[in-house]
Scaffold this motif. Structure first.
Motif, PDB file in Angstrom:
ATOM      1  N   ARG A 148       0.814  -1.215   0.000  1.00 48.60           N
ATOM      2  CA  ARG A 148       0.000   0.000   0.000  1.00 48.60           C
ATOM      3  C   ARG A 148       0.847   1.264   0.000  1.00 48.60           C
ATOM      4  NH1 ARG A 148      -5.166   1.432   3.913  1.00 48.60           N
ATOM      5  NH2 ARG A 148      -5.184   3.693   3.558  1.00 48.60           N
ATOM      6  N   ALA A 149       1.863   1.345   0.859  1.00 47.79           N
ATOM      7  CA  ALA A 149       2.685   2.553   0.922  1.00 47.79           C
ATOM      8  C   ALA A 149       3.430   2.788  -0.389  1.00 47.79           C
ATOM      9  CB  ALA A 149       3.670   2.460   2.086  1.00 47.79           C
ATOM     10  N   THR A 150       3.898   1.701  -1.020  1.00 47.21           N
ATOM     11  CA  THR A 150       4.607   1.837  -2.293  1.00 47.21           C
ATOM     12  C   THR A 150       3.666   2.309  -3.388  1.00 47.21           C
ATOM     13  OG1 THR A 150       6.079   0.034  -1.612  1.00 47.21           O
ATOM     14  CG2 THR A 150       6.080   0.637  -3.945  1.00 47.21           C
ATOM     15  N   ILE A 151       2.461   1.732  -3.442  1.00 43.41           N
ATOM     16  CA  ILE A 151       1.470   2.161  -4.424  1.00 43.41           C
ATOM     17  C   ILE A 151       1.121   3.632  -4.204  1.00 43.41           C
ATOM     18  CG2 ILE A 151      -0.901   1.838  -5.210  1.00 43.41           C
ATOM     19  CD1 ILE A 151      -0.593  -1.132  -4.453  1.00 43.41           C
ATOM     20  N   SER A 152       0.949   4.010  -2.940  1.00 43.47           N
ATOM     21  CA  SER A 152       0.624   5.401  -2.620  1.00 43.47           C
ATOM     22  C   SER A 152       1.719   6.343  -3.099  1.00 43.47           C
ATOM     23  CB  SER A 152       0.423   5.543  -1.107  1.00 43.47           C
ATOM     24  OG  SER A 152       0.190   6.884  -0.757  1.00 43.47           O
ATOM     25  N   ALA A 153       2.976   5.981  -2.871  1.00 43.23           N
ATOM     26  CA  ALA A 153       4.091   6.829  -3.297  1.00 43.23           C
ATOM     27  C   ALA A 153       4.140   6.945  -4.822  1.00 43.23           C
ATOM     28  CB  ALA A 153       5.407   6.277  -2.762  1.00 43.23           C
ATOM     29  N   LEU A 154       3.851   5.846  -5.521  1.00 44.39           N
ATOM     30  CA  LEU A 154       3.845   5.894  -6.984  1.00 44.39           C
ATOM     31  C   LEU A 154       2.737   6.810  -7.493  1.00 44.39           C
ATOM     32  CD1 LEU A 154       4.460   2.118  -7.794  1.00 44.39           C
ATOM     33  CD2 LEU A 154       6.090   3.997  -8.027  1.00 44.39           C
ATOM     34  N   PHE A 155       1.541   6.686  -6.911  1.00 46.21           N
ATOM     35  CA  PHE A 155       0.449   7.597  -7.266  1.00 46.21           C
ATOM     36  C   PHE A 155       0.854   9.045  -7.020  1.00 46.21           C
ATOM     37  CE2 PHE A 155      -3.430   4.557  -6.581  1.00 46.21           C
ATOM     38  CZ  PHE A 155      -2.978   3.799  -7.636  1.00 46.21           C
ATOM     39  N   MET A 156       1.421   9.282  -5.842  1.00 45.70           N
ATOM     40  CA  MET A 156       1.719  10.647  -5.412  1.00 45.70           C
ATOM     41  C   MET A 156       2.764  11.311  -6.308  1.00 45.70           C
ATOM     42  SD  MET A 156       4.241  12.541  -3.642  1.00 45.70           S
ATOM     43  CE  MET A 156       5.146  11.368  -2.637  1.00 45.70           C
ATOM     44  N   PHE A 157       3.861  10.604  -6.599  1.00 44.29           N
ATOM     45  CA  PHE A 157       4.920  11.213  -7.403  1.00 44.29           C
ATOM     46  C   PHE A 157       4.498  11.382  -8.862  1.00 44.29           C
ATOM     47  CE2 PHE A 157       7.816   9.970  -3.907  1.00 44.29           C
ATOM     48  CZ  PHE A 157       8.455  11.195  -3.733  1.00 44.29           C
ATOM     49  N   THR A 158       3.624  10.495  -9.351  1.00 45.53           N
ATOM     50  CA  THR A 158       3.108  10.675 -10.710  1.00 45.53           C
ATOM     51  C   THR A 158       2.270  11.947 -10.799  1.00 45.53           C
ATOM     52  OG1 THR A 158       3.099   8.295 -11.120  1.00 45.53           O
ATOM     53  CG2 THR A 158       1.699   9.659 -12.525  1.00 45.53           C
ATOM     54  N   CYS A 159       1.366  12.123  -9.826  1.00 41.88           N
ATOM     55  CA  CYS A 159       0.530  13.322  -9.817  1.00 41.88           C
ATOM     56  C   CYS A 159       1.380  14.569  -9.608  1.00 41.88           C
ATOM     57  CB  CYS A 159      -0.521  13.207  -8.714  1.00 41.88           C
ATOM     58  SG  CYS A 159      -1.700  14.563  -8.677  1.00 41.88           S
ATOM     59  N   ARG A 160       2.395  14.473  -8.768  1.00 43.08           N
ATOM     60  CA  ARG A 160       3.283  15.618  -8.542  1.00 43.08           C
ATOM     61  C   ARG A 160       3.994  16.015  -9.839  1.00 43.08           C
ATOM     62  NH1 ARG A 160       8.792  16.213  -7.410  1.00 43.08           N
ATOM     63  NH2 ARG A 160       9.284  18.129  -6.261  1.00 43.08           N
ATOM     64  N   GLY A 161       4.425  15.033 -10.601  1.00 47.29           N
ATOM     65  CA  GLY A 161       5.083  15.333 -11.863  1.00 47.29           C
ATOM     66  C   GLY A 161       4.159  16.036 -12.843  1.00 47.29           C
ATOM     67  N   ILE A 162       2.897  15.576 -12.898  1.00 44.60           N
ATOM     68  CA  ILE A 162       1.931  16.196 -13.810  1.00 44.60           C
ATOM     69  C   ILE A 162       1.646  17.637 -13.397  1.00 44.60           C
ATOM     70  CG2 ILE A 162      -0.457  16.113 -14.610  1.00 44.60           C
ATOM     71  CD1 ILE A 162      -0.282  13.038 -14.301  1.00 44.60           C
ATOM     72  N   LEU A 163       1.340  17.852 -12.108  1.00 44.33           N
ATOM     73  CA  LEU A 163       1.014  19.192 -11.635  1.00 44.33           C
ATOM     74  C   LEU A 163       2.237  20.107 -11.669  1.00 44.33           C
ATOM     75  CD1 LEU A 163      -1.310  18.382  -8.593  1.00 44.33           C
ATOM     76  CD2 LEU A 163      -1.966  19.051 -10.911  1.00 44.33           C
ATOM     77  N   GLY A 164       3.386  19.554 -11.293  1.00 50.36           N
ATOM     78  CA  GLY A 164       4.601  20.368 -11.286  1.00 50.36           C
ATOM     79  C   GLY A 164       4.987  20.852 -12.670  1.00 50.36           C
ATOM     80  N   TYR A 165       4.743  20.006 -13.673  1.00 47.02           N
ATOM     81  CA  TYR A 165       5.063  20.420 -15.043  1.00 47.02           C
ATOM     82  C   TYR A 165       3.986  21.349 -15.601  1.00 47.02           C
ATOM     83  CZ  TYR A 165       6.399  20.175 -19.934  1.00 47.02           C
ATOM     84  OH  TYR A 165       6.777  20.502 -21.212  1.00 47.02           O
ATOM     85  N   ALA A 166       2.731  21.121 -15.202  1.00 45.38           N
ATOM     86  CA  ALA A 166       1.625  21.912 -15.749  1.00 45.38           C
ATOM     87  C   ALA A 166       1.730  23.378 -15.347  1.00 45.38           C
ATOM     88  CB  ALA A 166       0.284  21.332 -15.289  1.00 45.38           C
ATOM     89  N   THR A 167       2.108  23.640 -14.107  1.00 38.13           N
ATOM     90  CA  THR A 167       2.294  25.019 -13.639  1.00 38.13           C
ATOM     91  C   THR A 167       3.661  25.099 -12.959  1.00 38.13           C
ATOM     92  OG1 THR A 167      -0.078  25.329 -13.285  1.00 38.13           O
ATOM     93  CG2 THR A 167       1.404  26.862 -12.172  1.00 38.13           C
TER      94      THR A 167
END
Length: 283
Positions: A148-167
């Protein structure tokens, strides 16, 4: 049949429970019987005389204050920040953004600016803490078999990459970089949102589920110190850190829902028919 006549009796529907004449809607909870009888499509057609607010009483209002103090506090804060928003001057386009966290850590910023060696030491300690987060998150999956923690981290860093690049936010003025900081080598990074903070929250949430309270509280304290250092070095805006906390909680919850969905689907497959149906066959 066989000469015997039969008559069919139609049962009349059970009478609805009568409600006292003095019954009224509560300000905090609508009438459940009314919600069952009325479909959402019928709501707009109701008469104004049936409006919910017409049946509020002083007792209802006092009950809300007594039983729901937190939403009431939020309502007051809403009015306060509406007044602030309508009277606050906007930051000019060419001016640096105002950050309350930067203002609160101005003294520490001057301290680290004057002591580069101390800044490098703290950056190195921060990198060690990031390594602790990463090690624990991977450990829970590889060693303990709890992904669960690994899946959560993968979700989190993927979303961070999308948002971080978008703005892509501009690097704050006065940034105190260090080759010992993570990402190591003083390379570029996304500001929004803080992966440092979010990963620490993910690890702490897992520790609390496993009742590793001392380790969880230690991570929470280190996370607070990490946030103060990131503000002091201007490595993140305050909004990056605040959203990082929320992101850690959000993606930990989503990873849990993902695991639950897989368990439910596996159970349905095990209980299905011979063709591998997802639903239990009727006996």
């Amino acid at each position: 049949m066989n000469g015997i006549s039969t008559t069919t009796r139609v049962r009349s529907p059970p009478c609805a429970k009568s409600k006292p004449a003095t019954d009224h809607f509560s300000l905090s909870s609508p009438d459940p019987d009314m919600l069952k009888k009325k479909s959402p499509a019928a709501f707009p057609a109701r008469n104004l005389s049936d409006a919910h607010f017409l049946k509020w009483t002083a007792a209802d209002a006092l009950g809300v204050l007594r039983h729901h103090p937190l939403p009431c506090a939020f309502a007051v804060s809403l009015l306060f920040f509406m007044a602030v928003e309508y009277t606050l001057r906007m930051i000019p386009p060419m001016a640096p953004p105002f950050d309350l966290g930067f203002a609160a850590t101005a003294t520490l910023h001057r301290l680290l600016s004057a002591r580069p060696a101390l800044n490098t030491l703290l950056a190195g300690l921060n990198t060690v803490f990031v390594g602790m987060q990463t090690t624990y998150i991977i450990w829970t999956w590889v060693i303990e078999g709890r992904p669960r923690a690994t899946i959560s981290a993968l979700f989190m860093f993927t979303c961070r990459g999308i948002l971080g690049y978008a703005t892509q936010l501009p690097l704050p003025q006065g940034f105190l970089g260090s080759g010992a900081d993570f990402p190591v080598g003083n390379v570029s990074f996304f500001l929004f949102y803080s992966g440092h903070v979010a990963a620490s929250v993910i690890a702490s949430q897992d520790m609390k589920r496993m009742q590793r309270w001392e380790l969880a509280y230690a991570f929470d304290i280190l996370n607070v110190l990490q946030a103060i250092r990131l503000l002091t070095t201007r490595g993140h805006y305050t909004i990056d850190l605040a959203v990082g906390v929320g992101a850690g909680m959000l993606f930990d919850s989503l990873a849990g829902k993902y695991e639950d969905s897989k368990i439910t689907r596996a159970a349905a497959l095990c209980n299905g028919n011979g063709s591998g149906g997802l639903y239990k066959s009727h006996e």
